[in-house]
Design an enzyme around this catalytic site. Structure first.
Site, PDB file in Angstrom:
ATOM      1  N   HIS A  25       0.829  -1.210   0.000  1.00 53.99           N
ATOM      2  CA  HIS A  25       0.000   0.000   0.000  1.00 53.99           C
ATOM      3  C   HIS A  25       0.866   1.263   0.000  1.00 53.99           C
ATOM      4  O   HIS A  25       2.046   1.243   0.366  1.00 53.99           O
ATOM      5  CB  HIS A  25      -0.919   0.013   1.225  1.00 53.99           C
ATOM      6  CG  HIS A  25      -0.165   0.013   2.528  1.00 53.99           C
ATOM      7  ND1 HIS A  25       0.382   1.155   3.078  1.00 53.99           N
ATOM      8  CD2 HIS A  25       0.137  -0.989   3.384  1.00 53.99           C
ATOM      9  CE1 HIS A  25       0.976   0.869   4.217  1.00 53.99           C
ATOM     10  NE2 HIS A  25       0.850  -0.440   4.426  1.00 53.99           N
ATOM     11  N   GLU A 118      -2.651  -7.190   7.377  1.00 53.54           N
ATOM     12  CA  GLU A 118      -1.402  -6.889   8.048  1.00 53.54           C
ATOM     13  C   GLU A 118      -1.208  -7.787   9.265  1.00 53.54           C
ATOM     14  O   GLU A 118      -2.183  -8.310   9.831  1.00 53.54           O
ATOM     15  CB  GLU A 118      -1.412  -5.417   8.492  1.00 53.54           C
ATOM     16  CG  GLU A 118      -0.195  -4.945   9.268  1.00 53.54           C
ATOM     17  CD  GLU A 118       1.072  -4.907   8.445  1.00 53.54           C
ATOM     18  OE1 GLU A 118       1.609  -6.010   8.185  1.00 53.54           O
ATOM     19  OE2 GLU A 118       1.515  -3.802   8.095  1.00 53.54           O
TER      20      GLU A 118
END
Length: 270
Positions: A25, A118
């Protein structure tokens, strides 16, 4: 540079994607103010303005890479897998560019995938405690160290392994509904550690080899491209300097060359 005959390669790959592109990201609010972690849930953290710009720029780079190898052909397709976090979804949206970068007819699907999330560091995170955890993890070993109230890298590895097994089934069964003349590009938008563990599982790297790897930077990507022998390799799109900078040893780079060209003899331009 050595390349396979296109007809032979199409026969070998059947419905396998030409590329699997792993993208971290873009820059998030945490990079501007780490204290955000103390009152905003990790999965709700958004991109910064710089992160949004990074996503748009990387979308253009990926399009150039795909289109430059296809000439006038428009048979290339995209399928996205994305982590459920706000910052990964916003990155994906920036890459797609609201239909301006990648036309809708080339986009065959988007799937949110929770296994790509994550590493869990707990819930709201106190900054000083987080710093101590990262210091301890470095001395203990980042693969086996378990974050208090969170996950170890080994835990993330297990769920990424499950995702890869599902991915292979989807590819072999052609769940992306592509034709034999279509070139499919799978794009995985995820997080730095998750991407490293994806590569570790995919290439059967050891824990010791994993420990030497460096995280991708914001919106940095890794391209696994289908080689002459039917294996995916980092060595087709990325040069030796890139691979060394990411922490790959000479032995690991040699394996990438073999996967790409079917030979341990170095056959590419650097």
């Amino acid at each position: 540079m050595a390349f396979c005959n296109g007809q032979v390669m199409r026969q070998m790959q059947k419905y396998l994607p030409k590329r699997i592109i792993l993208i971290r990201h873009g820059e998030s609010e945490v990079n501007e103010n780490e204290q955000v972690l103390e009152y905003v849930p990790n999965y709700k953290i958004q991109l910064s303005k710089k992160g949004s710009d990074q996503a748009q720029n990387i979308g253009l780079k990926i399009k150039d890479m795909i289109v430059s190898e296809n000439g006038e052909s428009e048979n290339w397709k995209l399928f996205f897998y994305v982590s459920p976090s706000n910052r990964t979804r916003e990155t994906m949206e920036g890459i797609i560019g609201k239909g301006e970068t990648f036309p809708k007819e080339n986009l065959v699907g988007i799937r949110e995938e929770c296994r790509l999330r994550e590493q869990h560091f707990g819930n709201f995170q106190e900054i000083e405690k987080r710093k101590k955890i990262k210091t301890t993890r470095c001395s203990y070993g980042k693969f086996f160290y378990r974050v208090p109230d969170g996950e170890s890298s080994a835990d993330v590895y297990d769920r990424v392994s499950s995702f890869i097994e599902m991915l292979w089934r989807d590819m072999e069964m052609n769940k992306f509904n592509i034709g034999t003349s279509d070139e499919l590009n799978l794009i995985v938008v995820s997080h730095g550690l998750t991407i490293l563990l994806f590569l570790m599982k995919w290439f059967n790297w050891t824990v010791q080899q994993f420990e030497g790897l460096t995280n991708p930077t914001n919106c940095e990507y890794r391209v696994l491209q289908l080689g002459c022998n039917g294996d995916y390799s980092l060595a087709i799109h990325h040069n030796v300097d890139d691979l060394k900078e990411w922490g790959l040893s000479d032995e690991m780079i040699e394996d990438q060359d073999f996967r790409a060209y079917g030979s341990k003899v170095h056959k590419r331009n650097i």
